[in-house]
Design an enzyme around this catalytic site. Structure first.
Site, PDB file in Angstrom:
ATOM      1  N   SER A 125       0.831  -1.195   0.000  1.00  0.00           N
ATOM      2  CA  SER A 125       0.000   0.000   0.000  1.00  0.00           C
ATOM      3  C   SER A 125       0.875   1.258   0.000  1.00  0.00           C
ATOM      4  CB  SER A 125      -0.954  -0.046   1.202  1.00  0.00           C
ATOM      5  OG  SER A 125      -2.004   0.875   1.062  1.00  0.00           O
ATOM      6  N   ASP A 185      -5.933  -4.137  -2.237  1.00  0.00           N
ATOM      7  CA  ASP A 185      -4.845  -3.760  -1.336  1.00  0.00           C
ATOM      8  C   ASP A 185      -4.106  -4.988  -0.798  1.00  0.00           C
ATOM      9  OD1 ASP A 185      -3.584  -3.091   1.317  1.00  0.00           O
ATOM     10  OD2 ASP A 185      -4.383  -1.111   0.875  1.00  0.00           O
TER      11      ASP A 185
END
Length: 281
Positions: free
Chosen positions: A38, A159
């Site tokens: 991320s 993610d």
């Protein structure tokens, strides 16, 4: 002996990581490879390109702009961080990412994304930070509910924190000594997911992702326990914030952005000698 760098995500908490990495770059601390999740991937790639200060600079310039990150962007596109602006226009035109330096640096850089169909982690070796690589980085930061999955080579990805929030095990398989930068203090443990009732409705098309989200707190906390054990045994060196960073996901206050970045710098400066000794042993 190969040296690795592990970078946790955390949205704007990643400014702490940016401060840490800038100090390490300024002091010529080298690694054979890095793996980021991320914000750890989105901000961390600047380590391989050697661009000290870039993360702070573009966040100060664009934070608060609706075309950068905003609820307006989420309402219109389904992405809290505007996909095309953040991952293509900004690095290609407005605050250029140094792709030549990135490719010239022999250090590996891996980004982690979650396969929407299986819920498993996908570790992608970035090659040139061109369009395709930037889509992998975007996938790594596409938090379910706050962003759409990213389509890459016929598959959808979310993610990386859903499947591997802190990829210590992956790094330890590849590198002999690892430095981990987290964005939460040592005593932090993840609590119950407050968005779970909404996520069940919104993400019903992705049952494997929901399975991972359902156990994410327990999985994350187990990783933190492993990190503590590895740190005690000398297998891992960890740099953490000394206290909760308390910065918003959509933070646009320049003073707050600088505050979190400077905390990262301060902690890195205090630990620099110990980091260099650990990596050299």
């Amino acid at each position: 002996m190969k040296k690795g760098l592990i970078l946790e995500g955390g949205a704007m908490r990643g400014l702490f990581t940016a401060g840490v990495l800038d100090v390490l770059m300024e002091n010529q601390v080298k690694f054979d490879g890095a793996v980021g999740v991320s914000a750890g991937a989105a901000f961390g790639v600047n380590y391989k390109s050697g661009q000290v200060g870039r993360v702070l600079r573009y966040n100060l310039r664009f934070a608060g702009k609706p075309y950068f990150t905003s609820w307006k962007s989420w309402r219109h596109s389904g992405n809290l961080y505007h996909a095309n602006f953040c991952y293509h226009i900004l690095p290609d035109k407005l605050d250029k990412f140094d792709k030549k330096a990135f490719m010239a640096n022999p250090m590996e850089f891996w980004s982690v994304a979650t396969d929407a169909a299986t819920g498993k982690a996908n570790y992608h070796l970035l090659k040139d930070c061109g369009y395709a690589d930037c889509e992998w980085i975007r996938a790594s930061a596409s938090i379910p509910f706050f962003a759409h999955p990213v389509a890459i080579q016929g598959k959808l990805y979310f993610d990386g924190g859903v499947s591997d929030s802190i990829p210590v095990a992956f790094a330890e398989q590849r590198y002999d000594k690892n430095l981990l930068v987290t964005t939460q203090p040592k005593e932090y443990r993840k609590g119950k997911d407050k968005l779970w009732p909404i996520e069940k409705l919104v993400l019903h098309k992705y049952p494997a992702v929901l399975d991972k989200i359902k156990t994410r707190s327990e999985d994350y906390n187990r990783v933190l326990d492993k990190i503590d054990a590895d740190e005690k045994s000398g297998k891992l060196f960890v740099i953490r914030p000394p206290q909760p960073l308390s910065i918003g996901t959509l933070e646009n206050d320049q003073a707050e952005i600088k505050r979190v970045y400077q905390i990262g710098r301060k902690v890195a400066e205090e630990k620099l000698t110990a980091v260099e000794k650990y990596l050299e042993e």
